[in-house]
Design a protein around this motif. Structure first.
Motif, PDB file in Angstrom:
ATOM      1  N   ARG A  54       0.839  -1.213   0.000  1.00  0.00           N
ATOM      2  CA  ARG A  54       0.000   0.000   0.000  1.00  0.00           C
ATOM      3  C   ARG A  54       0.872   1.261   0.000  1.00  0.00           C
ATOM      4  O   ARG A  54       0.617   2.213  -0.745  1.00  0.00           O
ATOM      5  CB  ARG A  54      -0.927  -0.028   1.229  1.00  0.00           C
ATOM      6  N   ASN A  86       2.300   1.599  -3.436  1.00  0.00           N
ATOM      7  CA  ASN A  86       1.224   1.870  -4.408  1.00  0.00           C
ATOM      8  C   ASN A  86       0.802   3.339  -4.335  1.00  0.00           C
ATOM      9  O   ASN A  86       0.545   3.983  -5.361  1.00  0.00           O
ATOM     10  CB  ASN A  86       0.014   0.968  -4.150  1.00  0.00           C
ATOM     11  N   GLU A  87       0.757   3.865  -3.103  1.00  0.00           N
ATOM     12  CA  GLU A  87       0.401   5.286  -2.945  1.00  0.00           C
ATOM     13  C   GLU A  87       1.465   6.185  -3.564  1.00  0.00           C
ATOM     14  O   GLU A  87       1.162   7.165  -4.237  1.00  0.00           O
ATOM     15  CB  GLU A  87       0.239   5.632  -1.452  1.00  0.00           C
ATOM     16  N   ARG A  88       2.737   5.846  -3.312  1.00  0.00           N
ATOM     17  CA  ARG A  88       3.841   6.656  -3.885  1.00  0.00           C
ATOM     18  C   ARG A  88       3.761   6.637  -5.414  1.00  0.00           C
ATOM     19  O   ARG A  88       3.965   7.617  -6.083  1.00  0.00           O
ATOM     20  CB  ARG A  88       5.224   6.109  -3.489  1.00  0.00           C
ATOM     21  N   GLN A 118       0.881   8.692  -6.778  1.00  0.00           N
ATOM     22  CA  GLN A 118       1.207  10.121  -6.656  1.00  0.00           C
ATOM     23  C   GLN A 118       2.189  10.538  -7.765  1.00  0.00           C
ATOM     24  O   GLN A 118       2.088  11.617  -8.343  1.00  0.00           O
ATOM     25  CB  GLN A 118       1.829  10.374  -5.279  1.00  0.00           C
ATOM     26  N   PRO A 153      -0.767  -0.473  -9.519  1.00  0.00           N
ATOM     27  CA  PRO A 153      -0.456  -1.012  -8.192  1.00  0.00           C
ATOM     28  C   PRO A 153       0.052  -2.458  -8.260  1.00  0.00           C
ATOM     29  O   PRO A 153      -0.216  -3.165  -9.239  1.00  0.00           O
ATOM     30  CB  PRO A 153      -1.806  -0.966  -7.464  1.00  0.00           C
TER      31      PRO A 153
END
Ligand code: APR
Length: 231
Positions: free
Chosen positions: A51, A54-56, A59, A126
């Motif tokens: 997670r 995946n967020e990085r 972004q 992701p």
């Protein structure tokens, strides 16, 4: 053409809106580094690690290079530029830099946990629990975590040892082996360091300190280098 070698850290991407790690408000204030960026963290809570990256990656899709990245591309007109980056973003490539070596991996690739030679371009997608390589092993980010070997370090040391000019931008120089690269800079090569904050450099050498944020700092550097090359 003179060889210009540039070592970059998270500070070069700060003006693009990406967080650094150790500044106040940096990523390691929000996350426990050993939970999300170590092999022990991965075995303890794989979903959290996936997670986090995946967020990085999501972004990064929305993030554009800044003046520091594009300024380094401009320098390719006058110099043979090699960039060695500790960053896992792709902003040097997005800006158009031609020679970029990633010491700590890159967000846009995944690697097999069972066969490290199996590496995949995943773009900004992701990695999910259950996503596997062709041999059936779970995929992980192609990122060098704390405690892991840095396979690109020998190539980076070799590039550094051929520098005519060495530039450090936006790194606290506390993470090894990256910080130790400065010891490979030949004696004849001047060293420039661009950072708005004090940085302790682990080498007994004169450093030309440009105390500016990366965007302005690269502009100042360009003026200095162009003046010197024409004198
Ligand atoms: N321009 C230039 N430098 C900046 C800017 C800016 N706008 N803003 C902050 N900086 C500087 C800080 O003063 C600091 O010296 O960027 C540096 C950021 O240091 P760190 O947060 O320690 O990041 P970095 O050196 O890239 O970290 C190295 O540590 O966690 C690991 O793997 C991760 O690659 C990373 C490594």
């Amino acid at each position: 053409m003179k060889k210009l070698v540039v070592l970059t850290g998270s500070g070069v991407s700060s003006e693009s809106g990406l967080k650094t790690f150790r500044d106040s408000g940096g990523l390691w204030e929000d996350y426990d580094v050993m939970e999300v960026a170590s092999y022990a963290g991965w075995t303890k809570n794989r979903d959290l690690v996936l997670r986090f990256y995946n967020e990085r990656r999501a972004q990064l899709k929305e993030t554009m290079p800044n003046e520091a990245h594009t300024g380094l591309v401009d320098l390719e007109k006058k110099f043979d530029v090699s960039i060695i980056t500790q960053n896992v973003d792709n902003l040097h490539e997005k800006a158009g830099s031609r020679n970029v070596l990633h010491l700590h991996g890159i967000l846009t690739r995944a690697r097999s946990t069972g066969d490290p030679s199996l590496v995949y371009d995943i773009g900004y997608n992701p990695i999910r629990p259950g996503d596997t390589c062709e041999k059936g092993f779970q995929l992980r980010p192609d990122i060098v975590w704390f405690g892991e070997a840095v396979p690109a370090i020998e190539e980076a040391a070799s590039i550094t040892s051929h520098a005519d000019i060495f530039v450090v931008i936006g790194t606290s120089m506390v993470v090894y082996p990256a910080a130790g690269l400065i010891e490979y800079v030949p004696k004849h090569a001047p060293i420039y360091l661009i950072d708005p904050n004090e940085v302790t450099v682990p080498v007994y050498r004169h450093i030309h300190f440009i105390r500016e944020k990366a965007g302005k700092g690269v502009d100042v550097l360009k003026e200095i280098l162009i003046k010197e090359s024409s004198s």
